[in-house]
Scaffold this motif. Sequence first.
Motif, mmCIF file in Angstrom:
data_model
loop_
_atom_site.group_PDB
_atom_site.id
_atom_site.type_symbol
_atom_site.label_atom_id
_atom_site.label_comp_id
_atom_site.label_asym_id
_atom_site.label_seq_id
_atom_site.Cartn_x
_atom_site.Cartn_y
_atom_site.Cartn_z
ATOM 1 N N LEU A 1 -6.866 9.294 -11.522
ATOM 2 C CA LEU A 1 -7.951 10.265 -11.661
ATOM 3 C C LEU A 1 -9.172 9.553 -12.240
ATOM 4 O O LEU A 1 -9.460 9.625 -13.442
ATOM 5 N N VAL A 2 -9.848 8.836 -11.366
ATOM 6 C CA VAL A 2 -11.043 8.067 -11.720
ATOM 7 C C VAL A 2 -12.099 8.345 -10.654
ATOM 8 O O VAL A 2 -11.775 8.851 -9.573
ATOM 9 N N PRO A 3 -13.363 8.011 -10.918
ATOM 10 C CA PRO A 3 -14.421 8.293 -9.932
ATOM 11 C C PRO A 3 -14.187 7.648 -8.554
ATOM 12 O O PRO A 3 -14.559 8.230 -7.541
ATOM 13 N N SER A 4 -13.567 6.470 -8.507
ATOM 14 C CA SER A 4 -13.319 5.783 -7.224
ATOM 15 C C SER A 4 -11.841 5.400 -7.141
ATOM 16 O O SER A 4 -11.472 4.231 -7.332
ATOM 17 N N PRO A 5 -10.971 6.361 -6.835
ATOM 18 C CA PRO A 5 -9.531 6.082 -6.876
ATOM 19 C C PRO A 5 -9.072 5.018 -5.877
ATOM 20 O O PRO A 5 -8.206 4.211 -6.197
ATOM 21 N N ILE B 1 0.840 -1.212 0.000
ATOM 22 C CA ILE B 1 0.000 0.000 0.000
ATOM 23 C C ILE B 1 0.868 1.252 0.000
ATOM 24 O O ILE B 1 0.670 2.162 -0.813
ATOM 25 N N VAL B 2 1.827 1.324 0.925
ATOM 26 C CA VAL B 2 2.682 2.511 1.030
ATOM 27 C C VAL B 2 3.460 2.715 -0.268
ATOM 28 O O VAL B 2 3.543 3.831 -0.791
ATOM 29 N N ASN B 3 4.030 1.647 -0.788
ATOM 30 C CA ASN B 3 4.793 1.768 -2.035
ATOM 31 C C ASN B 3 3.894 2.229 -3.182
ATOM 32 O O ASN B 3 4.264 3.119 -3.954
ATOM 33 N N ARG B 4 2.704 1.667 -3.294
ATOM 34 C CA ARG B 4 1.810 2.027 -4.402
ATOM 35 C C ARG B 4 1.291 3.453 -4.276
ATOM 36 O O ARG B 4 1.231 4.197 -5.251
ATOM 37 N N VAL C 1 -7.083 1.478 -6.759
ATOM 38 C CA VAL C 1 -5.804 1.076 -6.173
ATOM 39 C C VAL C 1 -5.975 -0.228 -5.408
ATOM 40 O O VAL C 1 -5.127 -1.126 -5.498
ATOM 41 N N ALA C 2 -7.072 -0.366 -4.679
ATOM 42 C CA ALA C 2 -7.320 -1.605 -3.938
ATOM 43 C C ALA C 2 -7.352 -2.792 -4.892
ATOM 44 O O ALA C 2 -6.760 -3.847 -4.610
ATOM 45 N N GLU D 1 -10.668 -2.535 3.049
ATOM 46 C CA GLU D 1 -9.425 -2.966 3.694
ATOM 47 C C GLU D 1 -8.299 -1.965 3.441
ATOM 48 O O GLU D 1 -7.534 -1.640 4.338
ATOM 49 N N LEU D 2 -8.208 -1.456 2.225
ATOM 50 C CA LEU D 2 -7.195 -0.447 1.913
ATOM 51 C C LEU D 2 -7.366 0.771 2.815
ATOM 52 O O LEU D 2 -6.408 1.249 3.428
ATOM 53 N N LEU D 3 -8.600 1.272 2.918
ATOM 54 C CA LEU D 3 -8.853 2.460 3.737
ATOM 55 C C LEU D 3 -8.599 2.187 5.217
ATOM 56 O O LEU D 3 -8.045 3.031 5.932
#
Length: 147
Positions: free
Chosen positions: A18-22, A8-11, A26-27, A36-38
Amino acid sequence: MDAADRRIVNRLQEGLPLVPSPYAAVAAELSLSEGELLYRLERLLEAGVLSRFGPMYHAERLGGGLTLAALEVPEDDFERVAEKVNAFPEVAHNYRREHRLNMWFVLATETPQRIAEVIEAIEAATGLAVFNMPKQEEFHVRLHLPV
């Protein structure tokens, strides 16, 4: 930090798409759910592993001021001075250096004129002279700290 936290940190150092649900995008890249990402990002912030997560703005292009500053702080007073300096909302980040000028920090202000006011206030709060080192030339250096 486990392997998923490191991914997560690296990514996220690469920025958000720039998408509606960034976060969902990424998740998905990381084979995680958005929740889980959040959750993991919030946990890393609360634990102090990450000091901040958010956009970076070019203060000067927005009409603001930006400068690098330093203090020569007696070692036995370093923590007290750091607390006073960090209390200013204009202090973007503050770090210790192995140098006579051992505390360096970046000031970001709403106007260029505010830089001098904040420096004066920091000097009054700490009792120490602030060395102001305004930018003379800008270089773009992509900083990525792999974990």
